[in-house]
Write a protein that holds these residues in place. Structure first.
Motif, mmCIF file in Angstrom:
data_model
loop_
_atom_site.group_PDB
_atom_site.id
_atom_site.type_symbol
_atom_site.label_atom_id
_atom_site.label_comp_id
_atom_site.label_asym_id
_atom_site.label_seq_id
_atom_site.Cartn_x
_atom_site.Cartn_y
_atom_site.Cartn_z
ATOM 1 N N LEU A 126 0.846 -1.194 0.000
ATOM 2 C CA LEU A 126 0.000 0.000 0.000
ATOM 3 C C LEU A 126 0.881 1.244 0.000
ATOM 4 O O LEU A 126 1.901 1.292 0.698
ATOM 5 N N ILE A 127 0.480 2.237 -0.765
ATOM 6 C CA ILE A 127 1.191 3.516 -0.819
ATOM 7 C C ILE A 127 0.305 4.577 -0.168
ATOM 8 O O ILE A 127 -0.818 4.834 -0.621
ATOM 9 N N PHE A 128 0.813 5.190 0.900
ATOM 10 C CA PHE A 128 0.082 6.249 1.590
ATOM 11 C C PHE A 128 0.678 7.602 1.199
ATOM 12 O O PHE A 128 1.884 7.806 1.317
ATOM 13 N N VAL A 129 -0.177 8.507 0.720
ATOM 14 C CA VAL A 129 0.274 9.828 0.284
ATOM 15 C C VAL A 129 -0.407 10.891 1.128
ATOM 16 O O VAL A 129 -1.636 10.994 1.150
ATOM 17 N N GLU A 130 0.407 11.668 1.825
ATOM 18 C CA GLU A 130 -0.117 12.763 2.640
ATOM 19 C C GLU A 130 -0.342 14.004 1.783
ATOM 20 O O GLU A 130 0.125 14.095 0.644
ATOM 21 N N GLY A 131 -1.042 14.964 2.352
ATOM 22 C CA GLY A 131 -1.281 16.217 1.665
ATOM 23 C C GLY A 131 -0.178 17.213 1.929
ATOM 24 O O GLY A 131 0.940 16.858 2.308
ATOM 25 N N VAL A 132 -0.491 18.495 1.732
ATOM 26 C CA VAL A 132 0.446 19.575 2.006
ATOM 27 C C VAL A 132 -0.152 20.442 3.119
ATOM 28 O O VAL A 132 -0.995 19.975 3.866
ATOM 29 N N GLU A 133 0.272 21.676 3.236
ATOM 30 C CA GLU A 133 -0.273 22.572 4.267
ATOM 31 C C GLU A 133 -1.182 23.639 3.675
ATOM 32 O O GLU A 133 -2.281 23.877 4.172
ATOM 33 N N MET A 134 -0.732 24.264 2.581
ATOM 34 C CA MET A 134 -1.470 25.353 1.958
ATOM 35 C C MET A 134 -1.925 24.931 0.556
ATOM 36 O O MET A 134 -1.256 24.149 -0.116
ATOM 37 N N TYR A 135 -3.077 25.496 0.143
ATOM 38 C CA TYR A 135 -3.546 25.238 -1.222
ATOM 39 C C TYR A 135 -4.259 26.487 -1.735
ATOM 40 O O TYR A 135 -5.113 27.054 -1.035
ATOM 41 N N PRO A 136 -3.913 26.950 -2.965
ATOM 42 C CA PRO A 136 -4.528 28.186 -3.485
ATOM 43 C C PRO A 136 -6.023 28.010 -3.735
ATOM 44 O O PRO A 136 -6.457 26.967 -4.237
ATOM 45 N N LYS A 137 -6.786 29.018 -3.416
ATOM 46 C CA LYS A 137 -8.233 28.930 -3.556
ATOM 47 C C LYS A 137 -8.670 28.805 -5.017
ATOM 48 O O LYS A 137 -9.744 28.273 -5.297
ATOM 49 N N ASP A 138 -7.821 29.274 -5.936
ATOM 50 C CA ASP A 138 -8.154 29.119 -7.357
ATOM 51 C C ASP A 138 -7.469 27.899 -7.970
ATOM 52 O O ASP A 138 -7.568 27.674 -9.174
ATOM 53 N N GLY A 139 -6.753 27.119 -7.140
ATOM 54 C CA GLY A 139 -6.092 25.917 -7.621
ATOM 55 C C GLY A 139 -4.828 26.166 -8.419
ATOM 56 O O GLY A 139 -4.264 25.223 -8.990
ATOM 57 N N LYS A 140 -4.346 27.430 -8.471
ATOM 58 C CA LYS A 140 -3.179 27.767 -9.292
ATOM 59 C C LYS A 140 -2.027 28.267 -8.422
ATOM 60 O O LYS A 140 -2.163 29.266 -7.709
ATOM 61 N N TRP A 141 -0.906 27.575 -8.502
ATOM 62 C CA TRP A 141 0.277 27.969 -7.744
ATOM 63 C C TRP A 141 1.089 28.958 -8.585
ATOM 64 O O TRP A 141 2.192 28.649 -9.051
ATOM 65 N N ASP A 142 0.557 30.160 -8.786
ATOM 66 C CA ASP A 142 1.226 31.141 -9.645
ATOM 67 C C ASP A 142 1.881 32.271 -8.858
ATOM 68 O O ASP A 142 2.297 33.284 -9.440
ATOM 69 N N ASP A 143 1.987 32.117 -7.533
ATOM 70 C CA ASP A 143 2.650 33.121 -6.701
ATOM 71 C C ASP A 143 3.988 32.569 -6.214
ATOM 72 O O ASP A 143 4.052 31.466 -5.688
ATOM 73 N N GLU A 144 5.053 33.352 -6.380
ATOM 74 C CA GLU A 144 6.353 32.933 -5.848
ATOM 75 C C GLU A 144 6.416 33.157 -4.345
ATOM 76 O O GLU A 144 7.226 32.541 -3.657
ATOM 77 N N SER A 145 5.547 34.015 -3.829
ATOM 78 C CA SER A 145 5.422 34.210 -2.389
ATOM 79 C C SER A 145 4.006 34.692 -2.101
ATOM 80 O O SER A 145 3.329 35.244 -2.969
ATOM 81 N N PHE A 146 3.551 34.445 -0.882
ATOM 82 C CA PHE A 146 2.223 34.925 -0.496
ATOM 83 C C PHE A 146 2.191 35.121 1.010
ATOM 84 O O PHE A 146 2.885 34.436 1.772
ATOM 85 N N ASP A 147 1.356 36.056 1.437
ATOM 86 C CA ASP A 147 1.275 36.470 2.837
ATOM 87 C C ASP A 147 0.040 35.846 3.476
ATOM 88 O O ASP A 147 -1.081 36.027 3.006
ATOM 89 N N THR A 148 0.252 35.091 4.561
ATOM 90 C CA THR A 148 -0.871 34.449 5.249
ATOM 91 C C THR A 148 -1.232 35.154 6.553
ATOM 92 O O THR A 148 -2.026 34.639 7.334
#
Length: 561
Positions: free
Chosen positions: A247-269
């Motif tokens: 079995l292969i278990f794959v975890e997620g990440v921490e942040m995800y863009p609301k528009d689904g596009k990772w087009d920012d080199e940096s972002f302020d949370t």
């Protein structure tokens, strides 16, 4: 009885084949199970055994091989074999075992760093290097019916290594990360003690409210070096080529863009200066990207399970633990958690039948005077009940067994609890176990703890998995017994076991097969390799065939049926 004796000898011979440093084995029980009978896969949104029966992975985490000590850290305080026994007796059917990439890679190169010496508590561990110690732990898990999920927790053996957000660091490159996993898969592919691989613990972003794409795990369909979806998919496919049963278990990440596009080199949370255009969650707990960019393993898709993590407010005061949650009843609080966190981050995956889930980490402090203890206990009741409501779709491994976790506590404690033989200054935390973990452990209709092994009972209070009568995905082709006392020629007059085709079965064949299995030679002399070397009829040439050939040459068996 004769079959049991022969099979026990077969297992001894299998161990002898493996190029492993000297291994010591010890456990009170003498259970021996088949090495490849318990592989699992996914069908119709459930994890099932080889017979198509639904199973429920209900376990706990036990860390230490990811740390500089390179051992289960409770060895410092107790008899570690006794610890394994009580974990099994308490009904934990799987242990998620964190480890570091650099340690696995060292082993793959024949380098075996020494673990911290705890032989003063554990004489059996005296002189063992980290690889020998790891295999000793596996052997003792096997003997009490516990299965293992191996989890790469960090690139380097470092007690705080989990804080690093990515799977590569320094000399540990993406290529080394993949190579280490493929080596592990190949080495343990014939031993179903390890039933699953959690590819990387908690991919996340850099610290601070200003996030940088170059330092953070992302999830999309790009070739970006930090695209966890890409790396997880590629690593899984390489693993499954050599070990298609795991079995292969794959975890997620921490942040995800609301528009689904990772087009920012940096972002302020920041809640004051940020733009609020990214969804945040626990490290590894954000699987929103699966809807847009699901993992595609092709013909191996049935081996994929997604795996979020989730915690209470003592670990971190997430926004969903404020406001109405504070005064809400348990049922209302669970609804808040579901609507504000669980549903859109990961619960939809099991609800829509995309994949079952393994909640790889959950748990928390259950005693003391922490100012958030009451809220933490409310959270634990909510997640416990949610797990139970989704039995068979939501699997879990509680964090943690260890006494060493500062922000969650463990199932072992020095405070109030029940002493156990071999525990020395450790006790079993009855409050944490009875109220939060025990209600979501897998039990059969008679109340016995249900293990995941088809032959070995789970500890002293559990039972093995029932065997089906007609496997849904059989791993072996039935072999018709032959009434003769000599090896059976194939239709082409090739003799099974005659590896070099000289018409005899002798030590030369034995030496050639060993060289082939160790990778010293790439091909066997025979034109039809399977016909001469697949001695058990499973359509593979592996260490089981090698052991059978040795038994034949020693006169322990008369044919290969």
């Amino acid at each position: 009885m004769k079959k049991l004796i022969i099979f026990s000898v077969l297992l001894v011979l299998l161990v002898a084949l493996l190029p492993t440093p000297g291994l010591q084995i010890s456990a009170e029980t003498t259970n021996v199970g088949a090495p490849d009978d318990d592989w699992l896969h996914v069908e119709n949104g459930y994890i099932v055994d080889k017979y198509g029966n639904k199973v429920w992975l209900t376990g706990a985490n036990w860390f230490g091989f990811n740390c500089r000590e390179m051992m289960l850290l409770d060895s410092y305080h107790s008899d570690i074999i006794a610890d394994i026994q009580i974990v099994a007796d308490k009904g934990i059917n799987v242990v998620r075992l964190p480890i570091a990439t650099d340690l696995l890679y060292s082993w793959s190169k024949g380098i075996y760093p020494m673990s911290t010496d705890t032989s003063y508590n554990n004489p059996i561990l005296a002189g063992l290097n980290s690889f020998e110690l790891f295999n000793l732990m596996l052997e003792n898990f096997k003997k009490v019916g516990i299965k293992v999920i191996l989890d790469v927790h960090s690139p380097e053996t470092d007690n705080m290594g989990h804080n690093h957000p990515l799977w590569y660091k320094g000399e540990i490159t993406e290529e080394i990360f993949k190579a280490a996993w493929v080596w592990v898969a190949n080495y343990y592919k014939n031993d179903d003690t390890i039933i699953g691989f959690d590819l990387k613990n908690e991919p996340h972003t850099n610290t601070g409210t200003l996030k940088f794409k170059s330092q953070s795990a992302i999830w999309d369909d790009s070739d970006h070096k930090n695209n966890w979806k890409r790396v997880a998919q590629e690593t899984a496919l390489e693993i499954l080529k050599v070990h298609p049963n795991v079995l292969i278990f794959v975890e997620g990440v921490e942040m995800y863009p609301k528009d689904g596009k990772w087009d920012d080199e940096s972002f302020d949370t920041s809640p004051w200066t940020g733009t609020n255009d990214y969804y945040g969650n626990w490290w590894g707990g954000n699987l929103r990207g699966v809807r847009d960019y699901p993992i595609d393993l092709g013909k191996y898709q049935s081996q994929l399970v997604y795996s979020p993590h989730d915690y209470g407010p003592i670990v971190y005061e997430q926004s969903w633990f404020a406001g109405d949650f504070v005064t809400a009843s348990d049922e209302e609080a669970k609804k808040i958690l579901y609507e504000q966190c669980w549903r859109d981050n990961w619960a939809y995956i099991m609800e829509e039948g995309i994949s079952p889930l393994l909640l790889g980490e959950w748990g928390g402090i259950t005693e003391g005077n922490h100012k958030l203890l009451d809220l933490n206990l409310k959270y634990l009741r909510c997640i416990r009940d949610f797990i139970l409501e989704n039995k068979y779709k939501l699997h879990h491994t509680f964090w943690c067994i260890n006494i060493d976790s500062a922000d969650t506590g463990g199932l072992f404690t020095r405070d109030e609890g029940t002493p156990f033989p071999g525990g020395r200054d450790l006790k079993w935390n009855d409050n944490k176990y009875d109220n939060y973990l025990l209600p979501v452990l897998w039990k059969n209709e008679e109340g016995k703890f249900q293990g995941l092994d088809h032959e070995i009972p789970l500890g002293k209070n559990g039972v093995p998995l029932p065997k089906g009568t007609s496997p849904v995905t059989p791993t072996k082709t039935p072999v018709t017994p032959t009434p003769t006392s000599t090896p059976t020629p194939t239709p082409s007059n090739v003799i099974k076991g005659d590896i070099n085709g000289d018409g005899e079965i002798n030590s030369i064949d034995y030496a050639i097969l060993k060289s082939y299995l160790l990778g010293l030679t790439k091909n066997l002399p025979a034109e039809d390799e399977l016909a001469v070397a697949d001695l058990n009829g499973d359509k593979e040439i592996n260490s089981i065939d090698y052991a059978l050939l040795k038994m034949y040459l020693l006169g322990m068996i008369k044919d290969f049926s």
